[in-house]
Each structure stands twice: as structure tokens, then as C-alpha cells.
Design a protein around this motif. Sequence first.
Motif, PDB file in Angstrom:
ATOM      1  N   THR A 273       0.729  60.674  28.050  1.00  0.00           N
ATOM      2  CA  THR A 273      -0.186  60.001  28.685  1.00  0.00           C
ATOM      3  C   THR A 273      -1.951  60.654  29.062  1.00  0.00           C
ATOM      4  O   THR A 273      -2.913  60.032  28.351  1.00  0.00           O
ATOM      5  CB  THR A 273      -0.097  58.885  30.249  1.00  0.00           C
TER       6      THR A 273
ATOM      7  N   GLU B 126      -3.059  62.035  25.910  1.00  0.00           N
ATOM      8  CA  GLU B 126      -4.052  60.793  25.344  1.00  0.00           C
ATOM      9  C   GLU B 126      -5.831  61.330  25.682  1.00  0.00           C
ATOM     10  O   GLU B 126      -6.967  61.230  24.634  1.00  0.00           O
ATOM     11  CB  GLU B 126      -3.518  59.640  24.805  1.00  0.00           C
ATOM     12  N   ALA B 127      -6.311  62.039  26.735  1.00  0.00           N
ATOM     13  CA  ALA B 127      -7.585  61.253  27.536  1.00  0.00           C
ATOM     14  C   ALA B 127      -8.131  62.352  26.062  1.00  0.00           C
ATOM     15  O   ALA B 127      -7.803  63.366  25.751  1.00  0.00           O
ATOM     16  CB  ALA B 127      -7.520  62.227  28.771  1.00  0.00           C
ATOM     17  N   ARG B 128      -9.669  62.768  25.797  1.00  0.00           N
ATOM     18  CA  ARG B 128     -10.220  62.945  24.634  1.00  0.00           C
ATOM     19  C   ARG B 128     -10.975  64.349  24.909  1.00  0.00           C
ATOM     20  O   ARG B 128     -10.714  64.980  24.549  1.00  0.00           O
ATOM     21  CB  ARG B 128     -11.470  61.808  24.154  1.00  0.00           C
TER      22      ARG B 128
ATOM     23  N   GLY C 104      -8.868  53.735  25.522  1.00  0.00           N
ATOM     24  CA  GLY C 104      -8.637  55.136  26.109  1.00  0.00           C
ATOM     25  C   GLY C 104      -9.459  56.335  26.870  1.00  0.00           C
ATOM     26  O   GLY C 104     -10.595  55.336  26.614  1.00  0.00           O
TER      27      GLY C 104
ATOM     28  N   ALA D  22      -4.623  51.596  27.309  1.00  0.00           N
ATOM     29  CA  ALA D  22      -5.297  51.416  25.840  1.00  0.00           C
ATOM     30  C   ALA D  22      -5.416  50.498  25.462  1.00  0.00           C
ATOM     31  O   ALA D  22      -6.895  50.502  24.957  1.00  0.00           O
ATOM     32  CB  ALA D  22      -3.798  51.192  25.187  1.00  0.00           C
TER      33      ALA D  22
END
Length: 261
Positions: A187, A190-192, A125, A121
Amino acid sequence: MEIVIVDSPEEAANIAADAIERVLATSPRPVLGLATGSSPLPTYRELIERHRRGQLSLATASAFLLDEYVGLPADHPEAYRTFIRRHFTDQVDLPPTALFGPDGASDDLAGAAASYERQIAASGGIDLQLLGIGSDGHIGFNEPTSSLGSRTRIKTLTDATRADNARFFADDTDAVPRHVITQGIATILEARHLVLIATGASKAAPIALTIEGPLTAMVPASALQLHPHVTVIIDEPAAAALTLTDYYREAYGHKPGWQRH
Ligand code: GLP
């Protein structure tokens, strides 16, 4: 989900390396998510080559591992942190302090998992997360029945995964640790941008379930169906059990120039 069917592992590596090179070129502080296993190795070799040619730099980047074995000494050759340094990061200009991984040697594994989430975080990210896939459909070390809402935590490996990974431990399944710390499925999501690479016939069944099967914790990689920006790069043997192959070729072959990568 974009499905790219390629002729060889080298072509897969080129496409994945192009995506990583774009992140490195466009972000002032790029954050990469790195996978271990055999599937991403040609991509790492390609990135090392491009770095040697002066085509890309990781000097301002940081990198986060997906997972780590519990209980291996930090300098064990098959600890994932050692593996990634040997196969990739020590051969490019990533600052050693910019490589992060879960601390599988910690006395406080739950604390180590929570602190890893905070490190990700704090980096802002992950821009691009490379992924492989296990023969049982796992991503990271999220084995079947992992919560689709899971965060970084301790997991127990299945016997099948330990047998798959025994090749890295002189074919001794008993030498493969039972426990791991892995980024959770939530988790990872959440990576782009998620880039999954799979090559070879052993990946045909999990790839078909991931792309065309139902969303289910029994196939953890099927959670990628929830993500708005996923690229799956597969060779012909890994694509063999898909049904919409013609459509995937059509879509990729006529990808409009305005479409983002
Ligand atoms: C391990 C890793 C995964 C990887 C999988 C497949 O279980 N934790 O991240 O995707 O192996 O490995 P390979 O690419 O060698 O088939």
C-alpha cells in the motif's frame, strides 16, 4: 533513492515542507499521506507556519494516516487520529471530513482495513507519503517479517516497538496497545512520492540497513529500494552508519535543475 543529509531536524523539516508545498501548489486535489511519531513533527510545525503566513492551503487536500492503534477510544489523546489533529490538521485549513485513518475502534477490524484501502483508492491515490522509521526498521507499523506485498491489515507490535512508544503513554509499556491497523508495505509503495525523515543516533542502524542493506522483510523500510521516487532526509547522527555518504552529498549538491523533485 535520493539521500539528503542535513545539519538539523529543522533543515529536514524545511525540505520536507517544500516537497509538500509543491504538491499542494500543483495538484487540484492533493492527497497527502501523514505519519505520526516524533520525526515529522518539525515538518508539521513548518507547514502550520507557512499556512499562517498565507503561503499554502490544504483547503482542497485530503490526508490519510499510515496506521492506528487498535482498541483506543476515538478521543484517546494518543490515538493517531487525535495525535495528528492536535499536532497538525486542526491548525491548518484541511477540512475535518478530509482526514482519513484506519478505524482501530471497529468491531470488524478486517472490514475496516479493507474499507481503508478502498478510501485511499477512491481518492486517486496518495501523492506524497511522509514516513518515519522505527528502530527495528519498520515503516507504518509493518514490523520485521511483514510481507513486502502486504496491504492494510491488523498487525501485532513487537515488545521493542511498544517499549519505544511507551513515552507517549506515561512510560507505561503495558498501556501501549498490542495490536494496530497499518497500511501494508505494498500500500505504502503505491504512493507517488515517499519522503522518509529520520533524525538522531537511534536511527543510524535502521537507516543504513534501509538504504545500503539487502531488500528484506527483516527490515521493512528496505522495501523503499523498490520505489522509483523516494527522498530520505536524515541528519548527521542518523547518517552515521552509511558508507556512501560522500556520494550522497555529491549527488544532492550537484542536483541538476532539470531533475524532478
Ligand atoms: C511509530 C509509528 C511510525 C513511526 C515510528 C517512529 O511506530 N507507527 O510511523 O515512524 O513510530 O517514531 P519516531 O519518529 O517517534 O521515532
